[in-house]
Design a protein around this motif. Structure first.
Motif, PDB file in Angstrom:
ATOM      1  N   ARG A   9       0.863  -1.204   0.193  1.00 42.58           N
ATOM      2  CA  ARG A   9       0.266   0.132   0.124  1.00 42.58           C
ATOM      3  C   ARG A   9       1.310   1.463  -0.297  1.00 42.58           C
ATOM      4  N   VAL A  12       2.681   1.629  -3.018  1.00 47.18           N
ATOM      5  CA  VAL A  12       0.819   2.219  -4.798  1.00 47.18           C
ATOM      6  C   VAL A  12       1.103   3.894  -4.026  1.00 47.18           C
ATOM      7  N   THR A  13       0.963   4.237  -2.912  1.00 49.85           N
ATOM      8  CA  THR A  13       0.550   5.966  -2.571  1.00 49.85           C
ATOM      9  C   THR A  13       1.865   6.442  -3.130  1.00 49.85           C
ATOM     10  N   LEU A  16       0.100   7.609  -6.287  1.00 49.71           N
ATOM     11  CA  LEU A  16      -0.470   8.484  -6.060  1.00 49.71           C
ATOM     12  C   LEU A  16      -0.307   9.861  -6.347  1.00 49.71           C
ATOM     13  N   LEU A  20      -4.727  13.076  -3.118  1.00 52.76           N
ATOM     14  CA  LEU A  20      -5.026  11.756  -2.759  1.00 52.76           C
ATOM     15  C   LEU A  20      -4.072  10.765  -1.169  1.00 52.76           C
ATOM     16  N   GLN A  21      -2.633  11.352  -1.569  1.00 54.13           N
ATOM     17  CA  GLN A  21      -1.912  11.182  -0.510  1.00 54.13           C
ATOM     18  C   GLN A  21      -1.790  11.783   0.914  1.00 54.13           C
TER      19      GLN A  21
END
Lengths: 229, 279
Positions: A9, A12-13, A16, A20-21
């Motif tokens: 996760r 992936v962050t 982003l 969104l982060q």
């Protein structure tokens, strides 16, 4: 496993967008999901469900279900002006026929235009220009705006028109509900008639010219049928 | 004959030959090439006609040439050629200018046309697409009626026109300058396409000025120039009416000597025209 998922996760962050982060960092992700569902997913799902329900109702074996379905559909179309929008985009136009007619009191006081209209079909007749001119040097036409032309569909008088531009006759739902019984013979629907009015016929000279077009739509307004928009 | 009597007779003879020349020395029409100020380098022919020394009449082009509408379809140059052949026009000076707008037939008029008291076409009340002010000259597309009452020409608005009051009348538009010299076209017209223009101006000193632009022009620029006083290089119009433009716009002058002089394109058939002749 949990640690691995956490690391995945986090990885992936990184990719982003910053906004969104920020949301993830503040623990607002679930709130965002609820908002997206409420604004985008729920309305679409509701409409889809409503359309499916109306479809089922309209195909039902029970007459009262079909009638209810039709009534709801008509109300929706009227409220959303879908007919008006479709007419503007010509999406429901069956065909268009232009006309230019000349009528004179002495020699040619009536003309017929052949049409192809089904009983209950929506029709818009637009008169772009209707005028009275002298046809000889000694002719002087009246200036008191008389009604010049009678417009007929078969034997049914639609309207009497004076000189002018951009006049319209609409044969819509209400018209067909009142006039359908006048057209027990489909042949009567196949003629648009132009007749000089009695006042125009009494003129000693002059020529009436009528220009416009007939739009015939796919919409069918038949009482008791599957009809409507 | 005594010498003094001879001199007197000679002077009388001299005066009798000078007088017609003196009359003819100031022509009743002139042509100037002007620049429309405020519109870049837009040039225009300006034909000025002294209405106190000439007669102006409105004509239906097909009827003028002995035809019915639909049979003739003559442009202003062809109309001039026809007038040339007529005995009452062959030996005199005249000016012919294109008139109002056509309907589906190029030689069938749209709007009012009254010739010698006969109504050949009735008043058009087609609403204007650009009615952005409350003036009676703004409400209708063909917003002006050129009207002759008792030999005096004026430009009326459509609501002002009363049936049977004009012995000659021609409806066209829009009105560029309202009677009194007031500008009648708004700046929003600059968003429309320019065209070759033919405009009739009436001054407060009984002069008609016909303006034919040499290139496509906006009505707004023309209106501002025509409403401006002559002292400010304007045209000093008391009122001005836009006539049929683009390829219809044109004028022809038949001088006493020499061949026909043509102005504007004048290639498209016209339903009506204005004919000026000397009194």
């Amino acid at each position: 496993m949990r640690a691995w998922l956490q690391k995945a996760r986090d990885a992936v962050t990184v990719f982003l967008p910053k906004s969104l982060q920020e949301i993830l960092a503040r623990g607002l992700f679930k709130v965002l999901l609820v908002l997206v569902a409420g604004v985008f997913v729920l309305p679409v799902a509701t409409l889809s469900l409503a359309a499916l329900t109306l479809q089922v109702m309209n195909r039902s074996d029970y007459a009262f279900m079909r009638a209810a379905g039709r009534a709801i559909t008509d109300a929706v179309h009227e409220g959303l002006s879908t007919e008006e929008v479709a007419a503007r985009s010509n999406a429901r136009l069956d065909y268009l026929q232009w006309f230019e007619v000349r009528l004179t009191p002495k020699k040619r006081s009536k003309r017929d235009l052949a049409l192809n209209i089904k009983r209950g079909q929506k029709v818009i007749i637009e008169f772009r220009a209707l005028s009275l001119h002298a046809d000889s040097v000694g002719c002087s036409v009246p200036e008191d705006d008389p009604e010049l032309v009678e417009i007929y569909l078969g034997r049914e008088l639609l309207r009497r028109l004076p000189a002018g531009s951009n006049q319209t006759i609409i044969l819509g739902k209400q018209w067909w509900e009142n006039a359908a019984k006048s057209f027990d013979d489909d042949q009567l629907l196949q003629t648009l008639g132009f007749r000089l009015t009695p006042e125009a016929r009494e003129l000693g000279c002059g020529e009436v010219s009528v220009e416009g077009g007939v739009q015939v739509f796919k919409d069918l307004y038949i009482a008791g049928g599957g009809g409507g928009v | 004959m005594t010498p003094s009597l001879s001199i007197l007779v000679g002077v009388c003879l001299f005066l009798s030959t000078v007088s017609p020349q003196k009359k003819g020395a100031v022509p009743w029409w002139t042509v100037q090439d002007r620049v429309v100020t405020g519109a870049g380098s837009l040039g225009a022919h300006v034909i000025e006609i002294d209405l106190s020394r000439s007669r102006m009449r409105v004509a239906s082009v097909p009827f003028e040439t002995g035809k019915r509408p639909g049979e003739a379809q003559l442009n202003v140059n062809e109309l001039a050629d026809q007038l040339q052949t007529r005995p009452d026009y062959r030996l005199r000076e005249w000016v012919v200018v294109n008139g109002g707008f056509s309907s589906a037939d190029p030689d069938s008029p749209v709007g009012l046309l009254v010739v010698d008291g006969r109504v050949y076409s009735t008043l058009s009340k087609m609403p204007s697409r650009f009615a952005d002010n409350l003036s009676p000259f703004a409400a209708f597309r063909l917003s002006g009626v050129l009207c002759s009452r008792g030999g005096i020409w004026s430009i009326l608005s459509v609501p002002q026109y009363k049936a049977g009051t004009c012995s000659q009348a021609l409806q066209a538009g829009p009105v560029l300058v309202e009677p009194g010299g007031r500008l009648a076209i708004s700046k929003t017209e600059l968003g429309q396409q320019p065209f070759l223009r033919s405009v009739l101006c009436l001054t407060s000193t009984a002069k008609a000025r016909v303006v034919l632009t040499k290139a496509p022009a906006h009505l707004y620029h023309l209106a501002v120039w025509m409403a401006s006083p002559e002292a400010n290089t304007g045209l000093g119009c008391d009122s001005a009416l836009n006539l049929s433009g683009d390829s219809s716009a044109g004028a022809v002058i038949k001088p006493l000597k020499g061949s026909l002089r043509t102005f504007g394109e004048g290639s498209f058939p016209i339903p009506s025209a204005m004919i000026f002749t000397s009194r």
